[in-house]
Enzyme design. Sequence first.
Site, PDB file in Angstrom:
ATOM      1  N   TYR A  52     -36.863  62.040  -2.929  1.00 28.17           N
ATOM      2  CA  TYR A  52     -35.923  63.107  -2.834  1.00 28.17           C
ATOM      3  C   TYR A  52     -35.013  62.869  -4.087  1.00 28.17           C
ATOM      4  O   TYR A  52     -33.826  63.676  -3.928  1.00 28.17           O
ATOM      5  CB  TYR A  52     -34.885  62.143  -2.093  1.00 28.17           C
ATOM      6  CG  TYR A  52     -35.565  62.149  -0.417  1.00 28.17           C
ATOM      7  CD1 TYR A  52     -35.576  63.445  -0.384  1.00 28.17           C
ATOM      8  CD2 TYR A  52     -35.546  60.771   0.159  1.00 28.17           C
ATOM      9  CE1 TYR A  52     -35.997  63.638   1.248  1.00 28.17           C
ATOM     10  CE2 TYR A  52     -36.241  61.562   2.223  1.00 28.17           C
ATOM     11  CZ  TYR A  52     -36.264  62.899   1.907  1.00 28.17           C
ATOM     12  OH  TYR A  52     -37.246  62.938   3.714  1.00 28.17           O
ATOM     13  N   PHE A  60     -24.813  61.865   0.646  1.00 29.34           N
ATOM     14  CA  PHE A  60     -25.466  61.308   1.608  1.00 29.34           C
ATOM     15  C   PHE A  60     -26.981  60.344   0.917  1.00 29.34           C
ATOM     16  O   PHE A  60     -26.975  60.471   1.484  1.00 29.34           O
ATOM     17  CB  PHE A  60     -26.250  62.145   3.113  1.00 29.34           C
ATOM     18  CG  PHE A  60     -26.662  63.575   2.500  1.00 29.34           C
ATOM     19  CD1 PHE A  60     -27.994  63.219   2.482  1.00 29.34           C
ATOM     20  CD2 PHE A  60     -26.151  64.354   2.400  1.00 29.34           C
ATOM     21  CE1 PHE A  60     -28.942  64.356   2.101  1.00 29.34           C
ATOM     22  CE2 PHE A  60     -27.215  64.966   2.123  1.00 29.34           C
ATOM     23  CZ  PHE A  60     -28.263  65.508   1.558  1.00 29.34           C
ATOM     24  N   ARG A  88     -42.583  73.166   8.694  1.00 26.51           N
ATOM     25  CA  ARG A  88     -41.216  73.233   8.713  1.00 26.51           C
ATOM     26  C   ARG A  88     -40.816  73.755   9.916  1.00 26.51           C
ATOM     27  O   ARG A  88     -40.350  73.588  10.867  1.00 26.51           O
ATOM     28  CB  ARG A  88     -40.980  74.433   7.540  1.00 26.51           C
ATOM     29  CG  ARG A  88     -41.622  73.988   5.968  1.00 26.51           C
ATOM     30  CD  ARG A  88     -40.501  72.751   5.640  1.00 26.51           C
ATOM     31  NE  ARG A  88     -38.746  73.022   5.728  1.00 26.51           N
ATOM     32  CZ  ARG A  88     -37.777  72.070   5.659  1.00 26.51           C
ATOM     33  NH1 ARG A  88     -38.018  70.655   4.771  1.00 26.51           N
ATOM     34  NH2 ARG A  88     -36.456  72.731   5.403  1.00 26.51           N
ATOM     35  N   THR A  94     -33.781  71.334   9.385  1.00 30.94           N
ATOM     36  CA  THR A  94     -32.891  69.865   9.252  1.00 30.94           C
ATOM     37  C   THR A  94     -31.988  68.475  10.196  1.00 30.94           C
ATOM     38  O   THR A  94     -32.284  67.714  10.132  1.00 30.94           O
ATOM     39  CB  THR A  94     -31.972  69.741   7.889  1.00 30.94           C
ATOM     40  OG1 THR A  94     -33.113  70.670   7.333  1.00 30.94           O
ATOM     41  CG2 THR A  94     -31.458  68.480   7.293  1.00 30.94           C
ATOM     42  N   ARG A 105     -37.860  67.860  15.960  1.00 28.01           N
ATOM     43  CA  ARG A 105     -36.539  67.494  15.561  1.00 28.01           C
ATOM     44  C   ARG A 105     -36.060  67.816  17.144  1.00 28.01           C
ATOM     45  O   ARG A 105     -35.217  67.094  17.289  1.00 28.01           O
ATOM     46  CB  ARG A 105     -35.969  67.678  14.779  1.00 28.01           C
ATOM     47  CG  ARG A 105     -36.157  66.951  13.309  1.00 28.01           C
ATOM     48  CD  ARG A 105     -36.053  67.465  12.328  1.00 28.01           C
ATOM     49  NE  ARG A 105     -36.495  67.174  11.043  1.00 28.01           N
ATOM     50  CZ  ARG A 105     -36.201  67.427   9.677  1.00 28.01           C
ATOM     51  NH1 ARG A 105     -35.676  69.175   9.246  1.00 28.01           N
ATOM     52  NH2 ARG A 105     -36.546  66.654   8.172  1.00 28.01           N
ATOM     53  N   ASN A 115     -33.718  61.793  11.926  1.00 26.79           N
ATOM     54  CA  ASN A 115     -34.308  62.974  12.157  1.00 26.79           C
ATOM     55  C   ASN A 115     -35.292  62.814  11.380  1.00 26.79           C
ATOM     56  O   ASN A 115     -36.196  63.941  12.206  1.00 26.79           O
ATOM     57  CB  ASN A 115     -33.816  64.076  10.959  1.00 26.79           C
ATOM     58  CG  ASN A 115     -34.707  64.310   9.938  1.00 26.79           C
ATOM     59  OD1 ASN A 115     -34.287  63.300   9.730  1.00 26.79           O
ATOM     60  ND2 ASN A 115     -33.788  65.192   9.029  1.00 26.79           N
ATOM     61  N   GLU A 129     -45.140  66.298  -3.823  1.00 22.42           N
ATOM     62  CA  GLU A 129     -45.313  65.113  -2.887  1.00 22.42           C
ATOM     63  C   GLU A 129     -46.141  64.560  -2.807  1.00 22.42           C
ATOM     64  O   GLU A 129     -46.682  63.324  -2.481  1.00 22.42           O
ATOM     65  CB  GLU A 129     -44.815  66.069  -1.975  1.00 22.42           C
ATOM     66  CG  GLU A 129     -43.218  65.641  -2.357  1.00 22.42           C
ATOM     67  CD  GLU A 129     -42.303  66.994  -0.532  1.00 22.42           C
ATOM     68  OE1 GLU A 129     -40.982  67.019  -1.245  1.00 22.42           O
ATOM     69  OE2 GLU A 129     -43.123  67.117   0.732  1.00 22.42           O
TER      70      GLU A 129
HETATM   71  N1  UDP Z   1     -30.225  64.592   5.347  1.00 24.21           N
HETATM   72  C1  UDP Z   1     -28.296  63.567   5.720  1.00 24.21           C
HETATM   73  N2  UDP Z   1     -27.130  64.125   5.520  1.00 24.21           N
HETATM   74  C2  UDP Z   1     -27.782  66.007   5.471  1.00 24.21           C
HETATM   75  C3  UDP Z   1     -28.155  65.953   4.698  1.00 24.21           C
HETATM   76  C4  UDP Z   1     -29.494  65.639   4.980  1.00 24.21           C
HETATM   77  O1  UDP Z   1     -28.950  63.041   5.766  1.00 24.21           O
HETATM   78  O2  UDP Z   1     -26.208  66.323   5.351  1.00 24.21           O
HETATM   79  C5  UDP Z   1     -31.403  63.720   4.958  1.00 24.21           C
HETATM   80  C6  UDP Z   1     -32.339  64.274   6.186  1.00 24.21           C
HETATM   81  O3  UDP Z   1     -32.809  62.989   6.498  1.00 24.21           O
HETATM   82  C7  UDP Z   1     -33.046  65.374   5.696  1.00 24.21           C
HETATM   83  C8  UDP Z   1     -33.181  65.113   4.678  1.00 24.21           C
HETATM   84  O4  UDP Z   1     -32.147  63.968   3.865  1.00 24.21           O
HETATM   85  O5  UDP Z   1     -34.481  65.009   6.288  1.00 24.21           O
HETATM   86  C9  UDP Z   1     -33.293  65.635   3.147  1.00 24.21           C
HETATM   87  O6  UDP Z   1     -33.040  66.600   3.273  1.00 24.21           O
HETATM   88  P1  UDP Z   1     -33.794  68.229   2.626  1.00 24.21           P
HETATM   89  O7  UDP Z   1     -32.115  69.425   3.088  1.00 24.21           O
HETATM   90  O8  UDP Z   1     -34.432  68.374   2.017  1.00 24.21           O
HETATM   91  O9  UDP Z   1     -33.723  68.596   4.873  1.00 24.21           O
HETATM   92  P2  UDP Z   1     -35.396  68.873   5.329  1.00 24.21           P
HETATM   93  O10 UDP Z   1     -36.075  68.694   3.487  1.00 24.21           O
HETATM   94  O11 UDP Z   1     -36.162  67.262   5.086  1.00 24.21           O
HETATM   95  O12 UDP Z   1     -35.129  69.415   5.989  1.00 24.21           O
HETATM   96 MG    MG Z   2     -35.921  68.859   1.655  1.00 30.70          MG
END
Ligand code: UDP
Ligand code: MG
Length: 154
Positions: A52, A60, A88, A94, A105, A115, A129
Amino acid sequence: MAASEQTFIAIKPDGVQRGLIGPIISRFEQRGFKLAAIKLTSPGKAHLEAHYADLSEKPFFPSLIEYMNSGPICAMIWEGRDAVKTGRAILGATNPLASAPGTIRGDYAIDVGRNVCHGSDSVENAQKEIALWFKEGEAVSYKAAQFDWIYEKP
Ligand code: UDP
Ligand code: MG
């Protein structure tokens, strides 16, 4: 788009603990995607921070790393035409409250910090990754028995 496109999908610690490995795998299987690698792993804080890294400045980030480090993760490579973008779509938005019903989700989660799953957001990031989570040779290459029933053309 080649039928060999790969994406990295992970069932996060909450998904594993809630018994959602089977249901999540089923969605990718039933859609027609092919499993190329799978392992249950607790890779540790440094690995999760690398995964990450793009989010390291977000407020966060510390809670995200703590969440991801709270139990085993089911790490997988799924393969098929448009696997990254479609993966996705199968995951959903998300924030689970914004995820459509019928997505993982949207069916299994409420809070963004719980999530249940991860999916690569681009082909380039999928390759990064996969290289981070799997060693050379861990991904299996085979022709799925159903291949010609899923794809009109390779
Ligand atoms: N996340 C969070 N708070 C936020 C945004 C993201 O806790 O406001 C966490 C959530 O678990 C998410 C992960 O961080 O899946 C990675 O964020 P990303 O924006 O990459 O979302 P994703 O690609 O997982 O949809
Ligand atoms: Mg992501």
